[in-house]
Scaffold this active site. Structure first.
Site, PDB file in Angstrom:
ATOM      1  N   PHE A 187     -12.940  22.670   6.656  1.00  0.00           N
ATOM      2  CA  PHE A 187     -13.100  21.979   5.377  1.00  0.00           C
ATOM      3  C   PHE A 187     -14.428  21.241   5.364  1.00  0.00           C
ATOM      4  O   PHE A 187     -14.818  20.640   6.359  1.00  0.00           O
ATOM      5  CB  PHE A 187     -11.949  20.982   5.204  1.00  0.00           C
ATOM      6  CG  PHE A 187     -12.056  20.167   3.955  1.00  0.00           C
ATOM      7  CD1 PHE A 187     -11.522  20.650   2.764  1.00  0.00           C
ATOM      8  CD2 PHE A 187     -12.684  18.931   3.960  1.00  0.00           C
ATOM      9  CE1 PHE A 187     -11.608  19.902   1.613  1.00  0.00           C
ATOM     10  CE2 PHE A 187     -12.786  18.186   2.805  1.00  0.00           C
ATOM     11  CZ  PHE A 187     -12.234  18.664   1.623  1.00  0.00           C
TER      12      PHE A 187
ATOM     13  N   LYS B  76      -8.140  28.224   1.040  1.00  0.00           N
ATOM     14  CA  LYS B  76      -7.256  27.310   0.297  1.00  0.00           C
ATOM     15  C   LYS B  76      -8.070  26.076  -0.038  1.00  0.00           C
ATOM     16  O   LYS B  76      -8.990  25.701   0.702  1.00  0.00           O
ATOM     17  CB  LYS B  76      -6.025  26.945   1.122  1.00  0.00           C
ATOM     18  CG  LYS B  76      -6.281  26.028   2.324  1.00  0.00           C
ATOM     19  CD  LYS B  76      -4.971  25.713   3.027  1.00  0.00           C
ATOM     20  CE  LYS B  76      -5.055  24.448   3.880  1.00  0.00           C
ATOM     21  NZ  LYS B  76      -5.959  24.499   4.999  1.00  0.00           N
TER      22      LYS B  76
ATOM     23  N   ASP C 118       0.857  -1.181   0.000  1.00  0.00           N
ATOM     24  CA  ASP C 118       0.000   0.000   0.000  1.00  0.00           C
ATOM     25  C   ASP C 118       0.887   1.223   0.000  1.00  0.00           C
ATOM     26  O   ASP C 118       1.900   1.250   0.698  1.00  0.00           O
ATOM     27  CB  ASP C 118      -0.873  -0.001   1.252  1.00  0.00           C
ATOM     28  CG  ASP C 118      -2.134  -0.814   1.038  1.00  0.00           C
ATOM     29  OD1 ASP C 118      -2.633  -0.806  -0.109  1.00  0.00           O
ATOM     30  OD2 ASP C 118      -2.580  -1.463   1.990  1.00  0.00           O
TER      31      ASP C 118
ATOM     32  N   GLU D 218      -1.628  17.861   6.894  1.00  0.00           N
ATOM     33  CA  GLU D 218      -1.313  18.716   5.751  1.00  0.00           C
ATOM     34  C   GLU D 218      -1.328  20.182   6.172  1.00  0.00           C
ATOM     35  O   GLU D 218      -0.442  20.947   5.847  1.00  0.00           O
ATOM     36  CB  GLU D 218      -2.323  18.503   4.611  1.00  0.00           C
ATOM     37  CG  GLU D 218      -2.184  17.189   3.876  1.00  0.00           C
ATOM     38  CD  GLU D 218      -2.945  16.056   4.551  1.00  0.00           C
ATOM     39  OE1 GLU D 218      -3.485  16.261   5.657  1.00  0.00           O
ATOM     40  OE2 GLU D 218      -2.979  14.951   3.982  1.00  0.00           O
TER      41      GLU D 218
ATOM     42  N   THR E 124     -17.882  22.349   0.029  1.00  0.00           N
ATOM     43  CA  THR E 124     -17.087  23.467  -0.498  1.00  0.00           C
ATOM     44  C   THR E 124     -15.699  23.025  -0.930  1.00  0.00           C
ATOM     45  O   THR E 124     -15.089  23.610  -1.803  1.00  0.00           O
ATOM     46  CB  THR E 124     -16.926  24.570   0.563  1.00  0.00           C
ATOM     47  OG1 THR E 124     -16.230  23.997   1.675  1.00  0.00           O
ATOM     48  CG2 THR E 124     -18.267  25.087   1.021  1.00  0.00           C
ATOM     49  N   ARG E 125     -15.194  22.008  -0.329  1.00  0.00           N
ATOM     50  CA  ARG E 125     -13.841  21.482  -0.551  1.00  0.00           C
ATOM     51  C   ARG E 125     -12.792  22.595  -0.397  1.00  0.00           C
ATOM     52  O   ARG E 125     -11.832  22.690  -1.149  1.00  0.00           O
ATOM     53  CB  ARG E 125     -13.726  20.816  -1.932  1.00  0.00           C
ATOM     54  CG  ARG E 125     -14.525  19.506  -1.969  1.00  0.00           C
ATOM     55  CD  ARG E 125     -14.296  18.753  -3.229  1.00  0.00           C
ATOM     56  NE  ARG E 125     -14.838  19.481  -4.346  1.00  0.00           N
ATOM     57  CZ  ARG E 125     -14.245  19.573  -5.536  1.00  0.00           C
ATOM     58  NH1 ARG E 125     -13.111  18.983  -5.750  1.00  0.00           N
ATOM     59  NH2 ARG E 125     -14.810  20.255  -6.492  1.00  0.00           N
ATOM     60  N   MET E 126     -13.055  23.458   0.578  1.00  0.00           N
ATOM     61  CA  MET E 126     -12.123  24.538   0.883  1.00  0.00           C
ATOM     62  C   MET E 126     -12.072  24.703   2.391  1.00  0.00           C
ATOM     63  O   MET E 126     -12.987  24.299   3.103  1.00  0.00           O
ATOM     64  CB  MET E 126     -12.618  25.865   0.295  1.00  0.00           C
ATOM     65  CG  MET E 126     -12.654  25.920  -1.203  1.00  0.00           C
ATOM     66  SD  MET E 126     -13.088  27.568  -1.764  1.00  0.00           S
ATOM     67  CE  MET E 126     -14.662  27.815  -1.039  1.00  0.00           C
TER      68      MET E 126
ATOM     69  N   ASP F 245      -9.855  -5.194   3.131  1.00  0.00           N
ATOM     70  CA  ASP F 245      -8.657  -5.903   2.685  1.00  0.00           C
ATOM     71  C   ASP F 245      -8.811  -7.408   2.847  1.00  0.00           C
ATOM     72  O   ASP F 245      -8.026  -8.181   2.302  1.00  0.00           O
ATOM     73  CB  ASP F 245      -7.438  -5.478   3.521  1.00  0.00           C
ATOM     74  CG  ASP F 245      -6.924  -4.111   3.116  1.00  0.00           C
ATOM     75  OD1 ASP F 245      -7.089  -3.769   1.927  1.00  0.00           O
ATOM     76  OD2 ASP F 245      -6.368  -3.411   3.969  1.00  0.00           O
TER      77      ASP F 245
END
Lengths: 681, 573
Positions: A376, A394, A306, A347, A380-382, A521
């Site tokens: 986040f 961002k 992975d 991040e 909106t993915r912001m 898995d």
């Protein structure tokens, strides 16, 4: 590593126990499991009886008492040394098992019956029972958290002292009996019946109690037994051939010849090698569920890895600020940091850190009421913040593009190009905007773990193919694959694709190894030939795998493969050595046997051994001592070098084949000199 | 040793090398059913055989293949036995020879059925022309073809891509038998038979000739259809001579050219089959590795034999101070000399042919050790037609098993995993060989009926008995001579030994074929044991020599080895 730790084989306690065990193993019912050594034991009994007969009846035409006595003594030693090797290998496991058994201290579980708690002894829990475990209590059995979340101290099983989180649902729901809940309250559904728990199985395995011979071990036993029969025929028929030639061999001499010729070295050490191989894995904190899996590990052709967690560090890190035309890099860094201050994801934190390191921007106190953070969201993915009238965001390129166009701005062409370039290089571009103005791009990068490239190169030399599995798009995947040095990759992978890939590889006759932790898995783990489930994974994954890694470290696969190869190599090398030894033994014993009638054969006594009886005795003594000398090698395993098969073979043939021919010439001569000097012959 | 001698030996090697590829490639096309140039002219014959025999050509499991082979062999053996017992009632018996005695007839029937061609009798003195041709000559074809069939079946087992679901099929015995006979053995025999006739090998059905010798004595000169038997005797590694003197007889082997051709014919098919196998495996270099291992063992053998014979008897040379001169010429034909005799002896025992052009019994101790040990290696140095290849493949499986472990993988041969069942069968195969040889030999050296017909005492006598059983179990058929083998004990014991050495070994080989045929093959990679190239060949040589040496070294030391040391000390037997 705490409990499942290396226990040295040479500790006094283990040595003493092994010596006793070696005697106990003389029981012919146990010896019959190993045909080669069984023949030696029969020979020992036979010569001992002869010695007793000679002692009591004093027949005329026979070997002297001292000779029969010593041969018989050394034959017993040969058997005992082999038993000792096995007992020593088992001893380490037993010590570990004893430590594990301590964990199984009887606890009283709080079983839920119709919503009410009922105290039940842990050993009385059955599959499907629900139990409540609260902070400070020990989990009574293996199972799955069905309600609640808790931090658990698993150090008793894994040796890892940092507590782990276990919660209902998802991939982190499995708990192991014997571990301790540190906080909160959970309800656990017990997954196994008494005696079947992970801890039980682990104890059984390390102890070697339920050890069965592995397939390759059986095949090798067949080969060795076949050779034993051949030598038995050669030695027994030698008696009539001798009679024809006017020679009457004594039973002692023929038994000595037989024992020297049959492959006692490998026969005596074979089971110790197998146990030690398992033991080595356990010391890597990997618990094999069967010996078969360890052997299969040596045969693996393809390794599926992975990407996340195995090849790259779990998270992406900001690595660069790429300002838009007209914007300064400090301005971009500042805005990106502001947008990320409340972002607790790795991040986000990496952006704050990068801004600080590169541009000296300290994290600011932002408890000011006018700052309003936007988290986040999937819609909106912001993310970002509204501060001093600025709207800083961002996010993904298309999300920001939509956002700024709503505010009347647009994304400059150069920024679009930068976004594309970052994506092509395998990174993730985050675009930062301040109001309608696009400030630039933050390059988030997968960080490939250090030293992997070298390891993969080693594996390539061994003939193993590494395939990286990732959910990323092909571009990103290709770039990371190139950086990590894997041979192939599978992008945008789903569990079904993973399963299909394994089946395809297997259809080509290849053996596949993989690691996994999630419930999704499980099918792939069940299909793979060597499947290592992470101890932190779900119960389903742990049951589908044939090994469990207590450290939950996916790169462990590499060590597992090495241990498997080492196990097989040790067997092969000692077999070769054992067979090659026979050449010298012939040159020691045969001239000694024939000298009485054919003194002309003296030139064949190339070692110049003192007397015929000394020659036979020296060969028998050498044969016994070589087992002891090789016990450390059998337990440790021959050194594995990541070379191609041809180079490995050439090396091993030289060391163990040629060495096996030469060493006994020297060894037998040395024993002969010592025996003569001490006056034993 | 002379340059001339070495040139003969090297020329022979070059000739073997030259026929390997064309013959190997041709046999590949024939046996795997591809197009080839003889299909048009001879296809009718193949189809005729199928129609007469009701052969459908369907693929067989290893059990069905074995049953077909065993039934076929049993039936043909019975026919040969009956022919000998009834020859006095049947035609083509101009010498009016009587019925062959029962034990001898059993021995001969077993001998020719198993491709051994051990002859306890003198051909010209006991067998009618019909018995020779209908009883024996056809066995020369079919026993050789059966050997090829088993080899190609095992080769299929190793090279077919299985499904991983139980044993697979390994071809059809009747088809393999027919194709090998019709396209390979028959055409070569027709052409080369004429070459032999042109060189002076006789071919007639006339009664024996009464001749007056120069001294005025009477001599009966044996006649017969010799040339037609001579080629197949060599090509099928049969070795049973029409005459008792075998290839030392001028009517069987008149000159240097027929001698050279004979040796080439012995090695032709066994050498070619290594290339055939390489083609089947899709790895010609692997075929060459097998060839290389065989060639090395052959050259080692011939070098020792030539050196020992050229040096002469150590007793005469060292103790009596007589110059070696030509070397040890006792029992050798002057028209062949030392080099060609040593070469012939090595060739005929490496391959399980057993034809002889000199008396192996008269070789020096070490010179005689070579033919004996050649057979004891398991008849894998080129070996019998087919038998050499399947024997070698079993040795390869064992080599791969031991060496494969050393590279850290479960052993695999041509991508197929070698597991318990294969090892068990392979061990059974290598076990039967010494078991039968040693038990029968040991039995014979301690019982009066075993020793009564022995002509030599001491270690040499032991070698003679050991050689007889080694030759029988190895299906070689050559004799050290020196014992009268035409006794009830030897006829029966050797007959049984031949049958065991043939069929007890073929069945495990076919079982391995079936099991491997069903296995999946994994592709070779840098981590797998390389099975082509000198390293593998060296490994194979090592395993063959060590297995052979470890098994037989004790008894050999009481035979030829001690005889050598005694000869050095001036004691001869």
């Amino acid at each position: 590593m705490s409990h499942v730790k290396a226990v040295s084989a040479w500790e006094a306690g283990i040595l003493r126990a092994a010596l006793l065990d070696a005697l106990r193993k003389l029981d012919p019912r146990l010896m019959a499991r190993n045909p080669v050594m069984f023949v030696v034991e029969v020979g020992s009994v036979l010569t001992t009886l002869l010695w007793l007969r000679d002692l009591l009846l004093r027949p005329v035409a026979s070997e002297p008492l001292w000779f029969t006595g010593q041969v018989s003594l050394w034959l017993w030693f040969t058997v005992l040394f082999a038993n000792f090797a096995e007992a020593l290998a088992e001893g380490r496991g037993k010590a570990q098992a004893a430590a594990l058994r301590g964990l199984r201290a009887e606890t009283v579980a709080r079983r839920l019956v119709d919503g009410r708690e009922q105290p039940t002894p842990a050993s009385g829990l059955r599959k499907g029972d629900l139990v409540v475990v609260e902070a400070g209590q020990v989990v009574p059995g293996d199972g799955e958290v069905v309600e609640g979340i808790a931090s658990v101290d698993e150090s008793a099983v894994t040796g890892e002292s940092a507590p782990v989180i276990r919660e209902s649902g998802g991939d982190r729901s499995a708990v192991t009996g014997g571990t301790k809940v540190l906080s909160d309250r959970v309800v656990v559904r017990i997954g196994v019946d008494p005696g079947q728990s992970f801890l039980d199985r682990m104890i059984g395995l390390v102890e070697g109690a339920k050890r069965q011979k592995t397939p390759n071990e059986i095949a090798l036993h067949v080969l060795l037994s076949g050779m034993t029969i051949i030598f038995l025929i050669a030695c027994v028929t030698l008696v009539p051939f001798g009679l024809y030639s006017g020679l009457s061999f004594t039973v002692t001499a023929v038994v000595a010849l037989l024992v020297c010729l049959i492959p006692t070295t490998i026969g005596g050490l074979l089971s110790a090698i197998g146990i030690a191989g398992m033991d080595r894995l356990i010391r890597h904190n990997v618990i094999p569920m069967s010996g078969r899996a360890v052997e299969a590990a040596g045969d693996v052709d393809t390794i599926l890895l992975d990407k996340t967690g195995t090849i790259t560090l779990g998270n992406r890190m900001a690595s660069e600020f790429l300002p838009a035309p007209g914007a300064k890099v400090e301005e971009l860094a500042d805005a990106a940091q502001l947008a990320s201050l409340a972002d607790e994801t790795p991040e986000g934190r990496s952006i704050v850190v990068l801004a600080k390191e590169r541009h000296g921007l300290r994290g600011r106190e932002l408890k000011r009421p006018e700052a309003h953070f936007v988290a986040f969201s999937a819609q909106t993915r912001m993310s970002g913040c509204d501060i001093d009238g600025r709207v800083i965001r961002k996010g993904a390129a298309d999300a920001i593009a939509a956002h700024v166009s709503r505010l009347g701005g647009r994304v400059p062409v150069l920024v679009e190009q930068a976004v594309k370039a970052v994506a092509q290089s395998g990174g993730t571009p985050l675009v930062v905007s301040d109001g309608p103005r696009v400030l630039g791009v933050v390059h988030l990068k997968d960080i490939v773990k250090g030293g992997l490239k070298e390891r993969f190169a080693k594996f390539r030399a061994m003939g193993l193919r590494t395939v990286m599995i990732t959910g990323d798009n092909p571009l990103t995947a290709a770039s990371i694959a190139a950086e990590a040095g894997v041979d192939d990759f599978m992008a945008e992978a789903t569990p079904e694709m993973k399963l299909r890939l394994i089946r395809e590889e297997q259809a080509k006759g290849k053996l596949v190894a993989m690691t996994g932790d999630g419930t999704n898995d499980a099918p792939a783990l069940a299909q793979a030939d060597v499947a290592i489930a992470m101890n932190s994974g779900t119960q389903a994954a742990r049951e589908a795998g044939n090994m469990v890694d207590l450290d939950s470290n996916p790169t462990k696969l590499l060590e597992v493969v090495e241990v498997g190869k080492q196990l097989l190599m040790t067997r092969g090398c000692l077999t070769t050595f054992s067979i090659a030894n026979d050449v010298a033994k012939y040159f020691a014993i045969l001239p000694a046997l024939f000298m009485a009638v054919f003194p002309e054969i003296a030139p064949l006594n190339v070692m110049g051994l003192a007397s015929p009886r000394s020659a036979i005795l020296s060969a028998v003594v050498f044969n016994a001592l070589v087992i002891v000398a090789l016990i450390p090698l059998a337990l440790r395993g021959v050194r594995y070098r990541p070379l191609g098969a041809a180079a490995l073979l050439r090396r091993s043939l030289l060391v163990y084949g040629l060495g096996g021919v030469v060493v006994p010439f020297v060894g037998i001569k040395a024993v002969d000199v010592v025996l003569a000097a001490v006056g034993l012959v | 040793m002379t340059p001339n001698g070495w040139i003969q030996i090297l020329l022979f090697c070059a000739a073997v090398l030259a026929v390997t590829v064309p013959l190997g490639a041709f046999m590949y096309r024939v046996l795997e059913g591809h197009e080839h140039f003889l299909k048009k002219p001879l296809g009718w014959l193949e189809r005729l055989v199928y129609r007469l025999g009701g052969v459908t050509g369907a693929e067989q499991s290893w059990q069905a293949y074995s049953v077909a082979l065993l039934a076929f062999s049993a039936l043909t053996m019975l026919v040969t036995y009956a022919l000998q017992r009834l020859q006095h009632l049947l035609p083509w018996n101009p010498q009016k020879l009587g019925a062959v005695e029962a034990a001898s007839a059993f021995n001969t029937a077993a001998s020719f059925t198993t491709n051994t061609n051990w002859q306890g009798y003198a051909g010209e003195a006991s067998l009618s022309y019909l018995s020779q041709m209908a009883g024996l000559a056809w066995h020369n074809f079919i026993s050789a073809a059966a050997g090829i069939a088993v080899a190609v079946a095992l080769a299929r087992g190793l090279t077919r891509k299985g499904e991983g679901r139980g044993p697979g099929t390994i071809g059809n015995f009747w088809v393999d038998l027919t194709r090998a006979t019709v396209y390979v053995l028959l055409p070569l025999c027709l052409v080369l038979g004429l070459v032999f006739v042109s060189q002076g090998v006789i071919q007639n059905l006339t009664p024996y000739v009464q001749a007056q010798t120069l001294e005025g004595g009477q001599q009966l000169i044996a006649m017969g259809p010799v040339a037609s038997q001579e080629v197949i005797k060599q090509l099928g590694t049969n070795g049973g001579g029409f005459m008792n003197a075998n290839a030392a007889h001028p009517f069987e082997n008149p000159n240097a050219l027929t001698n050279f051709l004979s040796m080439l014919l012995i090695f032709a098919i066994p050498a070619g089959l290594t290339y055939t196998f390489g083609k089947m495996a899709g790895d010609v270099r692997h075929g060459w590795a097998l060839f290389g291992a065989m060639a090395f063992l052959f050259l080692a053998g011939v070098s020792v034999a030539y050196w020992a014979e050229a040096g002469g008897s150590p007793t005469i040379v060292d103790r009596l101070g007589v110059q070696a001169g030509l070397g040890n010429m006792e029992g050798k034909e002057v028209r062949f000399g030392i080099a060609s005799s040593a070469l012939y002896a090595t060739v005929t025992t490496d391959a399980s042919c057993g034809a002889v052009n000199s008396m192996h019994d008269s070789f020096t101790a070490l010179g005689g050790l070579v033919p004996l040990f050649d057979i004891q290696l398991g008849e894998v140095v080129f070996g019998g037609v087919g038998a050499g290849l399947y024997g070698m493949l079993v040795m390869a499986i064992l080599s791969v098993f031991i060496a494969g472990l050393m590279v850290g993988r479960t052993p695999e041969y041509l991508g197929k995993k070698i597991e318990t069942r294969e090892v068990k069968l392979a061990m059974l195969y290598v076990l039967i060989f010494p078991l039968v040889i040693l038990v029968f030999s040991a039995w014979s050296v301690v019982v009066p009926y075993g020793l009564s017909s022995l002509n030599n005492a001491g270690p040499h006598g032991l070698s003679e008995i050991l050689y007889a059983f080694t030759s029988a179990v190895g299906n070689n058929g050559s004799a050290f001579a020196g014992i009268g083998a035409n006794t009830a004990w030897y006829n029966t014991a050797l007959g049984l030994a031949m049958l065991m050495g043939r069929f007890w070994m073929i069945v495990p080989a076919l079982a391995i074929a079936g099991i491997l045929a069903g296995k999946k093959a994994s592709p070779p990679g840098p981590g797998t044991l390389p099975t082509s190239g000198p390293l593998f060949a060296a490994l194979l040589v090592g395993v063959i020599v060590i297995v052979g040496a470890l098994t037989f070294f004790p008894v050999l030391s009481l035979g030829p080895i001690v005889e050598h040391f005694l000869a050095l000390a001036g004691k001869v037997y």
